[in-house]
Design a protein around this motif. Structure first.
Motif, short mmCIF file in Angstrom:
data_model
loop_
_atom_site.label_atom_id
_atom_site.label_comp_id
_atom_site.label_asym_id
_atom_site.label_seq_id
_atom_site.Cartn_x
_atom_site.Cartn_y
_atom_site.Cartn_z
N SER A 179 -11.78 11.22 -9.12
CA SER A 179 -10.60 11.74 -9.80
C SER A 179 -9.74 10.60 -10.33
CB SER A 179 -9.78 12.61 -8.84
OG SER A 179 -9.36 11.86 -7.73
N PRO A 180 -8.94 10.84 -11.37
CA PRO A 180 -8.02 9.81 -11.86
C PRO A 180 -7.00 9.46 -10.79
CG PRO A 180 -7.56 11.94 -12.88
CD PRO A 180 -8.85 12.09 -12.15
N PRO A 181 -6.29 8.33 -10.95
CA PRO A 181 -5.31 7.91 -9.93
C PRO A 181 -4.34 9.03 -9.57
CG PRO A 181 -5.59 6.17 -11.53
CD PRO A 181 -6.38 7.35 -12.05
N HIS A 185 -1.68 9.50 -3.45
CA HIS A 185 -2.33 8.43 -2.70
C HIS A 185 -1.42 7.22 -2.53
CE1 HIS A 185 -6.59 10.04 -3.88
NE2 HIS A 185 -5.96 10.81 -3.02
N PHE A 186 -0.45 7.06 -3.42
CA PHE A 186 0.48 5.93 -3.35
C PHE A 186 1.82 6.32 -2.72
CE2 PHE A 186 -2.44 5.12 -6.77
CZ PHE A 186 -2.71 3.77 -6.71
N MET A 660 -10.87 1.67 -4.20
CA MET A 660 -10.18 2.24 -5.36
C MET A 660 -9.05 1.32 -5.83
SD MET A 660 -10.09 6.24 -4.15
CE MET A 660 -9.29 6.85 -5.62
N ASP A 661 -8.33 0.72 -4.88
CA ASP A 661 -7.27 -0.23 -5.26
C ASP A 661 -7.84 -1.44 -6.01
OD1 ASP A 661 -5.23 1.28 -4.16
OD2 ASP A 661 -5.44 0.35 -2.18
N ARG A 662 -8.95 -1.96 -5.54
CA ARG A 662 -9.56 -3.12 -6.21
C ARG A 662 -10.12 -2.73 -7.57
NH1 ARG A 662 -12.69 -5.84 -0.98
NH2 ARG A 662 -10.79 -6.67 0.02
N ARG A 663 -10.62 -1.52 -7.68
CA ARG A 663 -11.12 -1.06 -8.98
C ARG A 663 -9.98 -0.96 -9.99
NH1 ARG A 663 -13.75 4.72 -8.93
NH2 ARG A 663 -11.54 5.22 -8.65
#
Length: 744
Positions: A179-181, A185-186, A660-663
């Motif tokens: 899914s998009p960001p 999650h943040f 996901m953060d590194r991506r």
């Protein structure tokens, strides 16, 4: 009840289904009903024009073929992961009860029918008890067939459950990764922020997270009091200020009357008051946000991993302060409950539990009445004037075979709205959590009232006297369940088949559409449907039928074909509704599957418990001995699934979030994500006050240093305040602790 009464009930329900399905196939083609039967497509900006032709008025099964051809990817795209999980529950039910129906029809049903040495009547005149395990004599050597069937059903159910759990877990992981960001999650939700007389909640929160989460904290957004009550309070404050200003104006008028030019002085005073009122009026419309702040806020972090860690650990030594949770998705936030004080939640849960139990007890009245209808001798004693009418064969079949289940279904229609209200009062912070809580409440309610209360004859007195101790419960259930299997079969027909016909017809939205279109004459734009899928109603119904199917599989296998037909119809109807009717506003990420898994395991354990009681009553020590390992193996399987799959549904893993953060860093879209975070959680009911929000709610630190000099100074002050101090400064120390909730 005999077979003829059951066939009468089946015939009535089949007729209702055929008529309603035919009406639906015609009504869905009418342009005036497109907003009722194609609400999701309209929301997706599909065409709403339908050609005028004779085919519009001819019933056709084309919608069934289209529902069958829909792929899982289309369901996932249009309905979300919750819709896929719902369809998977139906697929699992079809598979496991297909196996059960074949096994029990071939092995168990003949044994039940020929269990007693008796002269059998013609099949339509046979009593339904002849097809249950009650007809098997004690000590029969043929009870091994029931034990073997129970083994096959349990092994099949556990195997299918394992593969479904594994598949849905993988779908959930793909849903998170692909899914998009997601702003949630943040973001974490912080509640129970300590109150300070020296500064606002916003300043307290900014100081706390800038110091203790200096390297990861990004910004925050305060949550403000809103709703009808708050609006009335704000209006009252505004009126009070206006009245106070007017009274001051009248008090000050004589002071200007003594000037040499009273007329000009009065005009000058009025102009000043008007200008003052203009400024104060605008201020009143945007009341001081510090007065409207709740002790709760959304806090944004620079990475998903940082938000997860901040949400899972305790912020201070006092667990009642600075309470953190993973924030719901923006469209999933239930704003009405965000501002509820955290200390009230446990009280609300107790009140909700007591209210739910009280509602269950009140519901014993209609269930008792329904049970009276299933027994003609009791009904004739209660209403002697009905004796002559009840002797009519057709009336007898309708009263005993159709009417009780219909009455119970009508009473149960009031349960989901009440349970949804209880779940809202309970304090859920998200709409999906509220619906999930309501789903569990409806499930417990229906299993208790539809199964247990009906089994124990539906009266409080008989419920209390039905067994003398807990050890007698399996034996008593073994006696009572086969006797009530006929009622459960008719309930599947009335609550199952007929409910699907009414579901596809959308009776209430259709009537509302007719009223708005032809009586109120509303425009086309105001007629769009805005329905979301009623998981809290449909998931409990499917799981209840699964519970009845597992419980009665070897006791009364005649129910299984009717149950299987329901699951096939439900599979087609709900796929059609997901694609065409219901709009997906939010998604819980498949959180309904653990409920389905737990209920299925409970159903298996309960059926095994009753089987042990039945084999004990029938004096079959061999069957009882071979059945004992089944509950143990089922519990071990359940525990393995809990350890292997359930953690994925409770929290996201650090590995996935870090990847996901590194991506995002590699793709260079970190700044874009940060910008979107500031506008994701908009509290629409707020009055505009951009100055205060930009000053505090969107606070950011210096990106180069990671922490502003102002925050560094505040951090040093905090450290100094937390050091041991002389006795005479104890009061100031306690006030410093109160700011951050530190309890030493």
């Amino acid at each position: 009840m005999d077979i003829a009464a059951l066939l009468t009930s089946a015939g009535i329900n089949i007729a209702v289904c055929v008529v309603l399905f035919s009406f639906y196939s015609v009504l869905r083609k009418q342009p005036s009903n497109v907003n009722v039967y194609f609400g999701r497509r309209l929301a997706s900006q599909h065409s709403r024009h339908i050609n005028l032709c004779l085919e519009r008025f001819v019933p056709s099964p084309s919608w069934i073929l289209k529902a069958w051809e829909i792929s899982e990817d289309e369901i996932l795209t249009n309905g979300g992961l919750d819709a896929v999980v719902f369809v998977r529950i139906l697929v699992f039910s079809i598979r496991v009860f297909s196996i059960s129906a074949v096994i029990c029809t071939v092995m168990v049903l003949p044994v039940n029918y020929h269990g007693m040495d008796r002269m059998h009547k013609i099949i339509p005149l046979e009593s339904l008890e002849v097809f249950t395990i009650e007809n098997v004599k004690e000590g029969s050597k043929w009870l091994w067939a029931h034990c073997l069937a129970l083994y096959i059903i349990t092994i099949s159910a556990c195997t299918l459950l394992y593969f479904e759990y594994k598949s849905i877990t993988n779908l959930r992981l793909l849903h998170i990764i692909g899914s998009p960001p997601n702003p949630s999650h943040f973001t974490i939700l912080v509640r129970s922020i300590p109150w300070s007389s020296e500064e606002s909640y916003c300043e307290t929160l900014k100081k706390f997270f800038s110091y203790y989460h200096a390297s990861t904290y990004l910004s925050h957004q305060m949550i403000y009091k809103s709703g009808t009550v708050q609006k009335l309070k704000d209006d009252a404050e505004h009126v009070c200020k206006v009245i106070r200003d007017v009274s001051l104006e009248r008090t000050c008028k004589p002071a200007f009357c003594y000037s040499g030019t009273p007329t000009s002085s009065f005009k000058k005073f009025c102009n000043e008051m008007d200008s003052t009122h203009g400024r104060s009026g605008s201020t009143d419309m945007n009341l001081d946000t510090s007065k409207r702040e709740c002790p709760a806020a959304f806090v944004f972090f620079k990475s998903r991993y940082a938000a997860l860690m901040a949400a899972q650990i305790s912020q201070t030594s006092n667990p009642m302060l600075w309470v953190t949770d993973i924030a719901p998705e923006p469209h999933d936030v239930y704003w009405s409950n965000i501002c509820i004080p955290y200390r009230q939640l446990w009280i609300r849960k107790i009140v909700t539990l007591v209210s739910s139990v009280a509602f269950m007890l009140v519901f014993l009245i209609p269930v008792t009445f329904v049970q009276g209808l299933t027994q003609l001798d009791k009904l004739q004693k209660m209403f002697p004037f009905l004796t002559g009418m009840l002797k009519e064969k057709f009336v007898n079949q309708i009263v005993t075979g159709y009417l009780p289940s219909v009455i119970l279904v009508l009473f149960l229609c009031a349960v989901p709205p009440v349970m949804m209200l209880f779940s809202a009062v309970e304090g859920s912070i998200s709409r999906s959590a509220r619906k999930k809580s309501a789903c569990c409440k409806v499930l417990y309610f229906t299993i208790w009232n539809v199964f247990f209360v009906n089994v124990f004859t539906g009266s409080v007195i008989s419920q209390l006297s039905v067994f003398s101790s807990v050890t007698d419960l399996p034996a008593q259930l073994a006696k009572a369940v086969p006797a009530q299997a006929t009622f459960f079969t008719t309930y599947v027909l009335s609550s199952g088949w007929a409910s699907l016909a009414f579901e596809v017809m959308q009776i209430f939205p259709l009537l509302c559409n007719i009223f708005q279109r032809f009586i109120l004459r509303l425009k086309e734009d105001a007629l769009y449907s805005n329905l979301s899928f009623p998981y809290h109603t449909e998931v409990p119904r499917i799981l209840l039928f699964g519970f009845l199917g597992f419980t009665c599989a070897i006791l009364a296998p005649l129910m299984l074909p009717f149950l299987l037909i329901y699951f096939f119809l439900a599979y087609l109807v709900y796929r059609n509704q997901i694609i065409n009717v219901y709009i997906t506003k939010y998604d819980s990420g498949g959180q309904f599957w653990p409920i389905a898994h737990n209920t299925t395991v409970f159903s298996l354990l309960f059926s095994q418990l009753i089987a042990l009681g039945v084999f004990g009553l029938k004096r079959s020590s061999v069957a009882s001995g071979f059945t004992i390992p089944l509950p143990i193996c089922t519990l071990l399987f359940h525990q393995y699934c809990r350890q292997r799959f359930l953690p994925v549904f409770r929290s996201n893993s650090a590995q996935i979030l870090i990847d996901m953060d590194r991506r995002d860093e590699h793709c260079g879209r970190v700044e874009e994500i940060y910008e979107n975070l500031r506008s994701a959680y908009n509290q629409s009911s707020l009055m505009p006050n951009s100055s205060s929000k930009s000053e505090c709610g969107s606070h950011e630190k210096d990106k180069d240093s990671g922490q502003s000099s102002e925050d560094m100074e505040k951090g040093k002050e905090i450290i100094k305040k937390d050091r041991p101090r002389p006795v005479q400064r104890t009061s100031s120390l306690s006030s410093d602790k109160a700011v951050f909730g530190v309890n030493q």
